[in-house]
Design an enzyme around this catalytic site. Sequence first.
Site, mmCIF file in Angstrom:
data_model
loop_
_atom_site.group_PDB
_atom_site.id
_atom_site.type_symbol
_atom_site.label_atom_id
_atom_site.label_comp_id
_atom_site.label_asym_id
_atom_site.label_seq_id
_atom_site.Cartn_x
_atom_site.Cartn_y
_atom_site.Cartn_z
ATOM 1 C CB CYS A 1 -0.900 0.014 1.229
ATOM 2 S SG CYS A 1 0.058 0.149 2.740
ATOM 3 C CB CYS B 1 4.629 0.081 1.932
ATOM 4 S SG CYS B 1 3.428 -1.125 2.481
ATOM 5 C CG ASP C 1 7.681 -33.476 -13.445
ATOM 6 O OD1 ASP C 1 7.996 -34.663 -13.435
ATOM 7 O OD2 ASP C 1 8.071 -32.646 -12.623
ATOM 8 C CG ASP D 1 10.435 -32.257 -15.827
ATOM 9 O OD1 ASP D 1 10.324 -33.405 -16.267
ATOM 10 O OD2 ASP D 1 10.019 -31.898 -14.709
#
Lengths: 733, 49
Positions: free
Chosen positions: A33, A36, A440, A624
């Site tokens: 926000c 911050c 996978d 993979d």
Amino acid sequence: MSAMTEAIDLSLYAKPESAGTLGMDVAVEGISCGACISRIEGAVKSLPGVTEARVNYTNRRLHVAWSDALTEPSRIFQALADNGYRGHPFVALRAEQEEAAEARHLTRCLAVAGFAAMNIMLLSVSVWSGNVTDITPETRDFFHWASALIALPAAAYAGRPFFSSAFAALRARTLNMNVPISLGVILALSMSVVETANHAEHAYYDSAIMLLFFLLVGRTLDHAMRRRTRAVAGNLAALRAETAHRFKGDELVNVPAAALKAGDRVLVRPGERVPADGEVVGGSSEIDDSLITGETARRKVANGATVYAGSLNYSGALTMRVTAAGGSSLLDDIERLLEKAASAKSRTRRLADRASAIYAPVVHTTALLTFAGWYLYGAPVHDAIITAIAVLIITCPCALALAIPAVQVVASGALFRRGIILNSGDAIERLAEADTVIFDKTGTLTLPEPRVVNAAAIDPALAQQAARLALSSRHPLAMALAREATSRVPFDGAVEEPGQGVRATIDGVEARLGSASFCGAPLQREGEAGISHIYFSCAGQHTTFAIAQRLRSDAIETVQALRDLGLDLHILSGDRDAAVRPVAEALGVPQWRGGLNPAEKIAVIDSLKAQGRRVLMVGDGLNDAPSLAAAHVSLSPISAADVTQAQADAVFLGERLGPVNDAVVIARRARRLMMQNLWLAALYNLIAVPVAIAGLVTPLIAALAMSGSSVLVTLNALRAANKSKTFPEGDPS
Amino acid sequence: MNVLIYLLPMALGLGLAGLFGFMWALKSGQYNDVDGAALRVLSDDDLPK
């Protein structure tokens, strides 16, 4: 929290700035926000020696600069942590910097084209209305020369992105979409200058500049979208970047894993991932290779064993020596397979390129035939040329050049909001073509980390207590249990006994969490494969938590949804058959195989390809990576190994599998809209070209037709963001 | 129509001023954090305490 007390070596990240200060970019997690911004800047600026702290809210980064007065730069991260944010040093990738520079260049071109288009339209509207009333030839010439004065320098500046690309294509003896664009703009401008010199009624400055403006709008939007996803991807890479504890003599120094060199000695504590490939030189432990091979059973390692980057260390502290990349047989294998897969992959031609390959020659031939036709019909050379050029201008692929990029921008925005980040631009088209999905298992269908699987059988209050106690341990099983904790505050005075467990006094009663002997609990029979137990005892009461790989929460619905889309589903795993079968049965996928090595996975993909299938591969393990490269299109979760992510066409965030379904649905809709747009553009040409060939096109008609078709195509593209048929949007972060 | 001799350059000049203003804003980094700028305007940390 012992890692925090070690010095962090920031020399790789900090760059000297003005007047003896050092500067660094930090990717910050937790900015949510506006408040911050000032909280972070305030906290960091209050450190002595910090000269500048500025938050970039758009891409969630903090730029900070400090002088020698700040003796320990790692205090910046401590200051962020104290305020509830996690900071990670960040180095912009070269690709991101280059794209930022290109975006600025495009924006400047767009600004110049916009300025020129507005002013020239002002003059042109005056001429158009004057032509039907009482403008004097002198005034018209004056307006035309003024237009030329604006248009020529503006086109020279704003047209560069197109001219340079067209020039490069011509030098390579090919045609791309930029060739007819550049030709149209240059011819329209030069003809207008000749016409102006001859005191003609019509000039085409407005058409040329409007064309540039519309095209630049499309390209700038496309670029902005790509930069936004790239910034998120860059932050995620920084958040994932592992640090390693390197021995410097006998001392330990925290360094980024990227800074490790062959021969470095590194300590890997329980619960940490191995930062680089290497050889164990001290200690013994069990490690989890599931990110590398898909195998979920843990492997015992001791002196002399080879370990791979990304493996998770389970039980004991290991000292390892880093070996040079490619020094291990597994990685060599994967590297070799990757090369082969990449070279075998036929470069699928993008829809836009195919369209322009047909389009450009047709346009040029039509213009030539128009000239020849009028000349043979007996028209003066001057008139024949003008008509031919009018054909070129009106067919200039304004709508065509917007047809595909506009859809891509909208579709990649929709994908981004659902947590899917595209790595390659043409992935949308290839995703839409997929008819077979290969999953996978480990880390793709299941969550990347193990979870508690018997939560339903345990009293929730007790489970919460155990989970909170688990927060104080670094052991992977305890960390799996800690994910169930609703409170993130550990118990005061919790003590971890290395290799045993963790204990704390809760409300005057001692509670223990760890191995069976540590808790004094009866040892559970190790039943099904892949399930580990962790024990909890409190006030003489014993509880056992079973920890195992768990399916992603929406895996079953997603697999069903994909089947409903008409896709053929397969599971190919490197894990044992016994571990794959229950997953395949739970999902109802009859076509599954376990215990496959990377080469065997590729063999399966190749045999499917030979049947004419377009394979979408979804995987995360290092094993993979070659299959992702071999498949027609590929996806991987954000938790995947780095090499694997680099091969994937798109990466999805979060714990859900739903993005795989969303990606296919959005991509199919996008492709349908691309085709519609191409037909719309073709239809426009079908109507406009005969008018142009007949020699009836005035600048007013050209301007109207061009803007009209562009707007139509853009509006149609907006439908790609349509929300129906996909799962509800998740939070991408 | 003599009025055009100075009206047209004036209009162009004003347009160019706007263009250069945009270029300057772009170069000085004012478009680097578009979302942040919208929020910073609401914070009061520049007020004397």
